[in-house]
Design a protein around this motif. Structure first.
Motif, PDB file in Angstrom:
ATOM      1  N   SER A 197       0.820  -1.201   0.000  1.00 61.77           N
ATOM      2  CA  SER A 197       0.000   0.000   0.000  1.00 61.77           C
ATOM      3  C   SER A 197       0.853   1.249   0.000  1.00 61.77           C
ATOM      4  N   ASP A 198       2.165   1.072  -0.073  1.00 61.38           N
ATOM      5  CA  ASP A 198       3.051   2.218   0.046  1.00 61.38           C
ATOM      6  C   ASP A 198       3.428   2.792  -1.318  1.00 61.38           C
ATOM      7  N   CYS A 199       2.489   2.786  -2.240  1.00 59.84           N
ATOM      8  CA  CYS A 199       2.745   3.418  -3.528  1.00 59.84           C
ATOM      9  C   CYS A 199       1.457   3.958  -4.108  1.00 59.84           C
ATOM     10  N   GLY A 257      -8.900   5.170   8.529  1.00 62.49           N
ATOM     11  CA  GLY A 257      -9.213   3.754   8.671  1.00 62.49           C
ATOM     12  C   GLY A 257     -10.588   3.332   8.186  1.00 62.49           C
ATOM     13  N   ASN A 258     -11.377   4.267   7.676  1.00 65.18           N
ATOM     14  CA  ASN A 258     -12.723   3.934   7.208  1.00 65.18           C
ATOM     15  C   ASN A 258     -12.803   3.661   5.711  1.00 65.18           C
ATOM     16  N   PHE A 259     -11.715   3.888   4.982  1.00 65.09           N
ATOM     17  CA  PHE A 259     -11.729   3.748   3.527  1.00 65.09           C
ATOM     18  C   PHE A 259     -10.796   2.625   3.080  1.00 65.09           C
ATOM     19  N   ALA A 260     -11.276   1.806   2.161  1.00 60.02           N
ATOM     20  CA  ALA A 260     -10.445   0.762   1.565  1.00 60.02           C
ATOM     21  C   ALA A 260      -9.633   1.337   0.415  1.00 60.02           C
ATOM     22  N   ALA A 261     -10.222   2.296  -0.304  1.00 60.56           N
ATOM     23  CA  ALA A 261      -9.545   2.872  -1.471  1.00 60.56           C
ATOM     24  C   ALA A 261      -9.961   4.321  -1.651  1.00 60.56           C
ATOM     25  N   VAL A 262      -9.027   5.097  -2.185  1.00 61.74           N
ATOM     26  CA  VAL A 262      -9.275   6.476  -2.587  1.00 61.74           C
ATOM     27  C   VAL A 262      -8.899   6.550  -4.057  1.00 61.74           C
ATOM     28  N   ILE A 263      -9.811   7.057  -4.864  1.00 60.93           N
ATOM     29  CA  ILE A 263      -9.615   7.113  -6.313  1.00 60.93           C
ATOM     30  C   ILE A 263      -9.743   8.567  -6.761  1.00 60.93           C
ATOM     31  N   THR A 264      -8.792   9.025  -7.569  1.00 55.14           N
ATOM     32  CA  THR A 264      -8.846  10.390  -8.074  1.00 55.14           C
ATOM     33  C   THR A 264      -8.178  10.463  -9.449  1.00 55.14           C
ATOM     34  N   TRP A 265      -8.000  11.650  -9.958  1.00 58.38           N
ATOM     35  CA  TRP A 265      -7.401  11.905 -11.267  1.00 58.38           C
ATOM     36  C   TRP A 265      -6.224  12.847 -11.111  1.00 58.38           C
ATOM     37  N   THR A 266      -5.206  12.743 -12.000  1.00 66.71           N
ATOM     38  CA  THR A 266      -4.073  13.662 -11.942  1.00 66.71           C
ATOM     39  C   THR A 266      -4.478  15.070 -12.368  1.00 66.71           C
ATOM     40  N   LEU A 317       1.715  12.709  -0.457  1.00 71.02           N
ATOM     41  CA  LEU A 317       0.869  11.597  -0.015  1.00 71.02           C
ATOM     42  C   LEU A 317       1.610  10.271  -0.072  1.00 71.02           C
ATOM     43  N   SER A 318       2.481  10.108  -1.061  1.00 70.41           N
ATOM     44  CA  SER A 318       3.149   8.822  -1.241  1.00 70.41           C
ATOM     45  C   SER A 318       4.060   8.475  -0.073  1.00 70.41           C
ATOM     46  N   PHE A 319       4.603   9.486   0.599  1.00 68.48           N
ATOM     47  CA  PHE A 319       5.480   9.209   1.734  1.00 68.48           C
ATOM     48  C   PHE A 319       4.705   8.704   2.941  1.00 68.48           C
ATOM     49  N   ASP A 320       3.410   8.981   2.999  1.00 71.61           N
ATOM     50  CA  ASP A 320       2.589   8.549   4.124  1.00 71.61           C
ATOM     51  C   ASP A 320       1.830   7.260   3.851  1.00 71.61           C
ATOM     52  N   LEU A 321       1.860   6.748   2.631  1.00 73.30           N
ATOM     53  CA  LEU A 321       1.050   5.576   2.297  1.00 73.30           C
ATOM     54  C   LEU A 321       1.511   4.303   2.995  1.00 73.30           C
ATOM     55  N   SER A 322       2.753   4.263   3.459  1.00 76.06           N
ATOM     56  CA  SER A 322       3.223   3.065   4.156  1.00 76.06           C
ATOM     57  C   SER A 322       2.590   2.943   5.539  1.00 76.06           C
ATOM     58  N   LYS A 323       1.961   4.005   6.014  1.00 74.17           N
ATOM     59  CA  LYS A 323       1.338   4.013   7.341  1.00 74.17           C
ATOM     60  C   LYS A 323      -0.154   3.694   7.291  1.00 74.17           C
ATOM     61  N   THR A 324      -0.677   3.300   6.148  1.00 77.34           N
ATOM     62  CA  THR A 324      -2.107   3.075   6.006  1.00 77.34           C
ATOM     63  C   THR A 324      -2.382   1.820   5.175  1.00 77.34           C
ATOM     64  N   THR A 332      -5.140   1.848   3.289  1.00 78.04           N
ATOM     65  CA  THR A 332      -5.952   2.399   2.217  1.00 78.04           C
ATOM     66  C   THR A 332      -5.127   2.497   0.945  1.00 78.04           C
ATOM     67  N   LYS A 333      -5.697   2.043  -0.164  1.00 80.77           N
ATOM     68  CA  LYS A 333      -5.019   2.119  -1.467  1.00 80.77           C
ATOM     69  C   LYS A 333      -5.372   3.441  -2.141  1.00 80.77           C
ATOM     70  N   LEU A 334      -4.397   4.028  -2.824  1.00 83.76           N
ATOM     71  CA  LEU A 334      -4.609   5.264  -3.569  1.00 83.76           C
ATOM     72  C   LEU A 334      -4.456   4.979  -5.052  1.00 83.76           C
ATOM     73  N   TYR A 335      -5.527   5.228  -5.809  1.00 84.30           N
ATOM     74  CA  TYR A 335      -5.526   5.062  -7.263  1.00 84.30           C
ATOM     75  C   TYR A 335      -5.656   6.440  -7.892  1.00 84.30           C
ATOM     76  N   CYS A 336      -4.870   6.671  -8.936  1.00 81.24           N
ATOM     77  CA  CYS A 336      -4.888   7.966  -9.603  1.00 81.24           C
ATOM     78  C   CYS A 336      -4.926   7.747 -11.110  1.00 81.24           C
ATOM     79  N   PHE A 337      -5.998   8.197 -11.745  1.00 77.80           N
ATOM     80  CA  PHE A 337      -6.145   8.073 -13.193  1.00 77.80           C
ATOM     81  C   PHE A 337      -5.368   9.188 -13.871  1.00 77.80           C
ATOM     82  N   THR A 338      -4.674   8.850 -14.953  1.00 76.19           N
ATOM     83  CA  THR A 338      -3.892   9.845 -15.677  1.00 76.19           C
ATOM     84  C   THR A 338      -3.979   9.606 -17.177  1.00 76.19           C
TER      85      THR A 338
END
Length: 147
Positions: free
Chosen positions: A19-21, A97-106, A117-124, A126-132
């Motif tokens: 989840s750290d990416c 802790g309430n979200f399984a995934a966060v999805i957004t666009w570049t 945000l990427s530096f903090d993803l190792s602490k959660t 929650t997956k972060l998806y970004c459409f580009t």
């Protein structure tokens, strides 16, 4: 100076332990974006946690989500025009802790915010998806490096 960010271009949507990416999803147009979005939403459809979608104003329609059997009771959609403090919303969703995934666009999230945000993803979990639409996201070193 920009810090390096770890980015994974998503080809498959199976859950993994990493989840750290930032999971970048390449899209060509609105049709491919809708198709890829539905794949990600289906992955988290049976999850007990919420999915946050920070979307452009035209994406997605409720009728489309209903027709594709997406459980909208677990989906929180925030339109770009309704955002006041994007960084706060993203940080809160990624760390409460309430979200399984966060999805957004570049188009919505700038490169500096993605880097932060990427530096903090190792602490959660929650997956972060970004459409580009970009072949490689500009100003983000290591954009093609896999996690």
């Amino acid at each position: 100076m920009l810090q390096p960010i770890t980015v994974r271009t998503v080809k498959s949507y199976q859950q993994d332990e990493q989840s750290d990416c930032v999971n970048l999803i390449q899209i060509e147009d609105e049709i491919s974006a809708t198709f890829e979005l539905l794949k990600v939403l289906h992955q988290y459809n049976s999850s007990n946690a919420w999915t946050l979608l920070i979307a452009p104003d035209h994406v997605p329609s409720k009728a489309l989500l209903d027709s594709c059997s997406i459980d909208t009771s677990k989906l929180l959609v925030i339109r770009q025009k309704h955002l006041v403090n994007l960084e706060y919303v993203l940080n809160s969703a990624l760390h409460n802790g309430n979200f399984a995934a966060v999805i957004t666009w570049t188009d919505i999230v700038n490169n500096q915010l993605l880097t932060n945000l990427s530096f903090d993803l190792s602490k959660t979990n929650t997956k972060l998806y970004c459409f580009t639409k970009n072949a490689q996201t500009t100003e983000i070193p290591l954009a093609q490096q896999a996690c």
